[in-house]
Enzyme design. Structure first.
Site, PDB file in Angstrom:
ATOM      1  N   ASP A 157      -3.903 -34.714 -25.743  1.00 33.80           N
ATOM      2  CA  ASP A 157      -4.888 -33.901 -25.024  1.00 33.80           C
ATOM      3  C   ASP A 157      -5.507 -32.848 -25.953  1.00 33.80           C
ATOM      4  O   ASP A 157      -5.109 -32.709 -27.115  1.00 33.80           O
ATOM      5  CB  ASP A 157      -4.186 -33.243 -23.827  1.00 33.80           C
ATOM      6  N   GLU A 192     -10.093 -35.944 -25.387  1.00 33.65           N
ATOM      7  CA  GLU A 192     -10.837 -34.680 -25.546  1.00 33.65           C
ATOM      8  C   GLU A 192     -12.010 -34.624 -24.568  1.00 33.65           C
ATOM      9  O   GLU A 192     -12.888 -33.804 -24.710  1.00 33.65           O
ATOM     10  CB  GLU A 192     -11.252 -34.443 -27.001  1.00 33.65           C
ATOM     11  N   TRP A 193     -12.028 -35.540 -23.589  1.00 34.20           N
ATOM     12  CA  TRP A 193     -12.911 -35.544 -22.419  1.00 34.20           C
ATOM     13  C   TRP A 193     -14.364 -35.930 -22.720  1.00 34.20           C
ATOM     14  O   TRP A 193     -15.255 -35.701 -21.914  1.00 34.20           O
ATOM     15  CB  TRP A 193     -12.867 -34.203 -21.678  1.00 34.20           C
ATOM     16  N   GLY A 194     -14.616 -36.462 -23.906  1.00 29.43           N
ATOM     17  CA  GLY A 194     -15.953 -36.994 -24.179  1.00 29.43           C
ATOM     18  C   GLY A 194     -16.951 -35.992 -24.724  1.00 29.43           C
ATOM     19  O   GLY A 194     -18.054 -36.370 -25.138  1.00 29.43           O
ATOM     20  N   ASP A 215     -11.670 -34.893 -16.119  1.00 31.97           N
ATOM     21  CA  ASP A 215     -10.666 -35.535 -15.265  1.00 31.97           C
ATOM     22  C   ASP A 215     -11.273 -36.140 -14.001  1.00 31.97           C
ATOM     23  O   ASP A 215     -11.989 -35.471 -13.254  1.00 31.97           O
ATOM     24  CB  ASP A 215      -9.628 -34.494 -14.825  1.00 31.97           C
TER      25      ASP A 215
HETATM   26  C1  GLA Z   1      -6.049 -32.530 -18.922  1.00 27.60           C
HETATM   27  C2  GLA Z   1      -6.215 -34.035 -19.014  1.00 27.60           C
HETATM   28  C3  GLA Z   1      -5.580 -34.696 -17.792  1.00 27.60           C
HETATM   29  C4  GLA Z   1      -4.117 -34.326 -17.706  1.00 27.60           C
HETATM   30  C5  GLA Z   1      -3.944 -32.822 -17.709  1.00 27.60           C
HETATM   31  C6  GLA Z   1      -2.499 -32.407 -17.885  1.00 27.60           C
HETATM   32  O1  GLA Z   1      -6.761 -31.995 -17.871  1.00 27.60           O
HETATM   33  O2  GLA Z   1      -7.571 -34.369 -19.101  1.00 27.60           O
HETATM   34  O3  GLA Z   1      -5.744 -36.094 -17.826  1.00 27.60           O
HETATM   35  O4  GLA Z   1      -3.450 -34.908 -18.795  1.00 27.60           O
HETATM   36  O5  GLA Z   1      -4.671 -32.210 -18.782  1.00 27.60           O
HETATM   37  O6  GLA Z   1      -2.339 -31.012 -17.894  1.00 27.60           O
END
Ligand code: GLA
Length: 409
Positions: A157, A192-194, A215
């Protein structure tokens, strides 16, 4: 209604792709054979959050075998955030001693004994998103610890880390190299969410999949912010298809199928009270069309027949896992109907999706609409019915879809 990629989308694609040849990224020889098809498994996050424990993971492994999901292709059981207890005097991570009293090696042995694989989670900073110990500065020792335990998958993450792309690449590559140096086959999931276009550099950091969005949450649409509905995520995948292929996959986050709003992350927000069965069906079908990793996060110990049958639909899983490894894309729109196409090793999958809140009827002719000239058979993914009549018509419920699999033989 014959319409192909919109010019604006194409232009955006070319711009974002500038540093790398698009087809070279997909067709580059995989660094290894670990993820030649999108990984499939289960993750603890939305349903359980801080409640991860040795006993939960064992029960989930048992359930995955008993309910047929292992035999349908699901392999990885991934412990997300909250498992870490701290570092010992040799700087090695140890799990929370109360919730994981047997240690991780014993747990991995148990999961392996079921014919499954164990995944774990860390963060490219000093702390994880939940605020427990992360791996920054300890990449080699942590990678070796995971390898010693028999861990098969690492989700890494990016909370508490600098926002720029160079730092992200450097930190992810450091852990990628450390995992590689262990000599153990560990799938590496970049999270890293893109925000830093990981599809351009994740393979170079030795990643096998990379999150493309924030998420996902258990709701059809949210329209704003960090918490993201299924449709918000789906719509942002457009244009990313050139980057997916054997060895490296765009990851539009976990499948919400079967949560029904019971997940912990979903519950405080009125917009994320779960989806209808029709919406879960569409969610699963669209993720298969996208060649997305199929990682569920519902409670496998307590599943309805509907959820189990959906998650083990062999026609859709075959579309997702097709060895050609192409991500599907939208090739035609007509009002609220959206048509996706995914090339297969011996054919083409077509998904007709009704975005509207009302039922809609459609007619699809593979020759006229998609230049699919010589299909031998067409299989309806929901009913399994095989026919030789190529053109199809029907009525889709609100937010519903059909998937037709055209095979050349
Ligand atoms: C981030 C990630 C999620 C999850 C949470 C855990 O938000 O994007 O998928 O792993 O952390 O805290």
């Amino acid at each position: 209604m014959k319409m192909k990629l919109r010019i604006a989308t194409l232009f955006a694609l070319l711009l974002t792709a500038a540093p790398v040849t698009v087809s070279a990224q997909r067709e580059a020889t995989p660094v290894d054979t670990l993820a030649l098809t999108p990984p499939m498994g289960w993750n603890s996050w939305n349903q359980f959050e801080w409640e991860v424990s040795d006993s939960l993971i064992r029960e989930i492994a048992d359930a995955m075998v008993a309910n047929g999901m292992r035999d349908a292709g699901y392999r990885y059981i991934i412990i997300d955030d909250y498992w870490v207890g701290g570092r010992d005097t040799k700087n090695r991570l140890f799990p929370d001693p109360v919730r994981f009293p047997n240690g991780m090696k014993a747990l991995a042995d148990y999961v392996h004994g079921k014919g499954l694989k164990l995944g774990i989670y860390s963060d490219a900073a000093e702390l994880t998103c939940a605020g427990v110990t992360g791996s920054l500065g300890f990449e080699e020792i942590d990678a070796q610890t995971f390898a010693d335990w028999g861990i098969d998958y690492l989700k890494y993450d990016y909370c508490h880390a600098p926002t720029d792309r160079t730092t992200a690449f450097t930190r992810y590559k450091k852990m990628g190299d450390a995992l590689k140096a262990t000599g153990k086959p560990i799938v590496y999931a970049i999270c890293e969410w893109g925000g830093r276009s990981p599809w351009l550099w994740a393979r170079a950091a030795r990643g096998h999949l990379w999150r493309t969005t924030y998420d996902s949450r258990d709701g059809w649409r949210s329209g704003d912010g960090f918490l993201t509905g299924i449709m918000d995520i789906f719509d942002t995948q457009e244009g990313l298809e050139p980057y997916a292929g054997p060895g490296g996959w765009n990851d539009p986050d976990l499948l919400m199928v079967g949560l029904y709003g019971k997940g912990k992350s979903s519950s405080p927000d009125e917009r994320f009270k779960g989806c209808t069965d029709e919406e879960y069906k569409t969610h699963f079908a669209l993720w298969c069309m996208l060649a997305a990793p199929l990682i569920v996060n519902n409670d496998l110990r307590d599943m309805s027949d509907f959820t189990r049958e959906l998650l083990t639909n062999r026609h859709l899983i075959a579309v997702d896992q097709d060895s050609l490894g192409r991500q599907g894309y939208t090739f035609m729109r007509s009002g609220d109907l959206q048509y996706l196409r995914k090339e297969l090793k011996d054919g083409v999958a077509i998904c007709v999706f009704n975005r509207s809140d009302a039922p809609a009827s459609f007619v699809f002719d593979p020759v006229r609409d998609a230049d699919i000239l010589y299909p031998a058979t067409v299989t309806n993914a929901w009913t399994g019915r095989v026919s030789k009549k190529a053109a199809v018509r029907g009525t889709l419920p609100a937010h519903g879809c059909e998937v037709y699999i055209y095979r050349r033989k």
